[in-house]
Write a protein that holds these residues in place. Structure first.
Motif, PDB file in Angstrom:
ATOM      1  N   LYS A 211     -55.325 -46.055   6.197  1.00 52.04           N
ATOM      2  CA  LYS A 211     -54.487 -46.895   7.060  1.00 52.04           C
ATOM      3  C   LYS A 211     -53.828 -46.000   8.101  1.00 52.04           C
ATOM      4  O   LYS A 211     -53.784 -44.780   7.940  1.00 52.04           O
ATOM      5  CB  LYS A 211     -53.403 -47.590   6.236  1.00 52.04           C
ATOM      6  CG  LYS A 211     -53.958 -48.618   5.263  1.00 52.04           C
ATOM      7  CD  LYS A 211     -52.835 -49.293   4.511  1.00 52.04           C
ATOM      8  CE  LYS A 211     -53.401 -50.267   3.496  1.00 52.04           C
ATOM      9  NZ  LYS A 211     -52.349 -50.816   2.637  1.00 52.04           N
ATOM     10  N   SER A 325     -58.174 -48.232   8.825  1.00 54.34           N
ATOM     11  CA  SER A 325     -57.868 -49.519   9.462  1.00 54.34           C
ATOM     12  C   SER A 325     -56.639 -49.373  10.356  1.00 54.34           C
ATOM     13  O   SER A 325     -55.887 -48.394  10.239  1.00 54.34           O
ATOM     14  CB  SER A 325     -57.620 -50.586   8.394  1.00 54.34           C
ATOM     15  OG  SER A 325     -56.276 -50.538   7.975  1.00 54.34           O
ATOM     16  N   GLU A 327     -54.101 -51.201  10.132  1.00 56.18           N
ATOM     17  CA  GLU A 327     -52.903 -51.578   9.371  1.00 56.18           C
ATOM     18  C   GLU A 327     -52.045 -50.331   9.169  1.00 56.18           C
ATOM     19  O   GLU A 327     -52.565 -49.242   8.896  1.00 56.18           O
ATOM     20  CB  GLU A 327     -53.356 -52.127   8.003  1.00 56.18           C
ATOM     21  CG  GLU A 327     -52.255 -52.778   7.209  1.00 56.18           C
ATOM     22  CD  GLU A 327     -52.744 -53.162   5.812  1.00 56.18           C
ATOM     23  OE1 GLU A 327     -51.933 -53.128   4.888  1.00 56.18           O
ATOM     24  OE2 GLU A 327     -53.948 -53.467   5.656  1.00 56.18           O
TER      25      GLU A 327
END
Ligand code: HSE
Length: 403
Positions: A211, A325, A327
């Motif tokens: 992340k 990601s 995120e």
């Protein structure tokens, strides 16, 4: 034939061309196909350099040439590097870059485009120059949960701290020497304030946990307030001062920071001196592994870029899955970060042992022979505790955390 286009014929770009030409037979053998630099993009002319034969000034020539399999981005800066890289990926070309700012700011987006287009976006050289760390994190260490990554990620600051340790003298003199030797830039802010290391640890932690860590969210302290006296104290403690970029798993969050640390001889990074970088990774299965080498320089950095070119050439239309990601990774807030603190107080001000004890609990006094100071090491406390306590003391000269 694998055709490569290099964007930017500066230090690293020219190193990439040099390596592909010098080791051409060897690299081609390792790929299993002949590799060639078909284009070099640069605004400048290079009279007398054979690069002139492949030099172009218009990026569209590269983007629109279906024979170009791999684009190497060694221009630096965010724009137009970002636009060029994105266009290359969208055109179905693999991209290898040394540009840490590009990777730190646009990594997940560019990786997603590469995945959609079944090509690769690779960036081994963006962290630690010639040191293999990105690919090992993605492959060799893939079985492990990463518990900690700690690195000496900046050669300029490691050179400055090593010089202050070995030869004495203040920070400003060591910085000037680093600039005279070409290690530090004329504007050294990104290195000495820790921003360069913050970008690098942001990339490593993002890859380790899949992340995003924005480099702006990395708690960062540089080395500009490290003085000759701090070095004398470090020696009295049989320790060295280094600046670490660290990502450490704490429960289900990660503590990510760049700050100077005091480390003892038992620490694996103790002997990493001068312009060298090293990265220590602790996996929950493999335990400690360490990567050491040159974190900058033309050929070491270019070697890392060419390692990506070789990887891309072996996987031209196969995306190598990279988990990162957009995120946000949940980070430990700065105030909750824990460490032992070495603290120096000016004795002329409000130093009283009872007050220190009240604020910090039991401490270990450190004597390096300075009559005008009272110095001590705390137990493990939070940054919040330190900040509250130091508000009650207007006498703090400096503080350095222990690692
Ligand atoms: N300025 C950086 C360093 C170069 O000193 O390590 C590589 O990012």
């Amino acid at each position: 034939m694998i055709n490569v286009a290099v964007l930017g014929y500066g230090t690293v770009g020219s190193g990439v061309v040099e390596i592909i030409n010098t080791n051409n037979a060897l690299i081609s053998k390792r790929i299993g196909d002949v590799i060639k630099v078909k284009y070099v993009l640069d605004l400048r002319e290079f009279e007398g350099d054979p690069v002139q034969e492949v030099l172009v000034h218009d990026y569209n020539i590269i983007k629109d040439d279906p024979e170009v399999d791999i684009v190497v981005e060694t221009m630096g800066g965010l724009h137009p590097a970002y636009e060029f890289v994105k266009d290359a990926l969208l055109a179905g070309k693999n991209v290898c870059t040394s540009n840490k700012a590009l990777v730190a700011d646009f990594g997940p987006e560019l990786l997603q485009i590469a995945k959609d287009k079944k090509v690769n976006f690779l960036f081994e050289a963006s962290v630690g120059g010639g040191i293999p760390i990105i690919r090992p994190l993605k492959t060799s260490l893939a079985p492990d949960e990463i518990e900690e990554i700690s690195g000496i990620l900046n050669g300029t600051t490691n050179y400055i701290l090593t010089k202050m340790t070995d030869e004495g003298g203040e920070f400003a003199e060591a910085l000037k020497d680093a600039q005279d030797k070409g290690y530090a830039e004329r504007n050294p802010e990104a290195d000495i304030e820790g921003y360069d290391a913050a970008r690098k640890i942001a990339i490593l932690v993002s890859l380790a946990y899949g992340k995003t860590v924005s480099f702006e969210d990395v708690y960062t302290e540089g080395i500009t307030n490290i003085s000759d006296r701090d070095i004398v104290y470090a020696k009295a403690l049989k320790k060295k001062i280094k600046i670490f970029g660290t990502g450490k798993k704490v429960g289900d969050k990660v503590s990510v920071r760049v700050w100077p640390v005091l480390i003892g001889k038992e620490h694996p990074l103790y002997n990493v001196d001068g312009v060298y970088n090293a990265i220590l990774v602790r996996g929950n299965m493999v335990d400690d592994v360490m990567f050491y080498g040159q974190g900058a320089g033309k050929l070491p950095t270019a070697s890392a870029v060419v390692s990506d070119v070789i990887e891309a050439a072996k996987h031209l239309h196969i995306n190598i899955n990279t988990v990162w990601s957009d995120e946000k990774l949940e980070l430990v807030p700065a105030k909750q970060m824990k460490a032992q603190y070495f603290i120096r107080l000016n004795k002329k001000k409000d130093v009283a042992e009872e007050k220190v004890k009240k604020l910090f609990g039991d401490v270990t006094v450190v004597d390096a022979g300075f009559e005008d100071e009272y110095a001590f090491i705390t137990g493990e406390i939070t940054e919040g505790t330190y900040r509250e306590a130091s508000k009650d003391l207007d006498s703090v000269v400096n503080k350095i955390r222990l690692d």
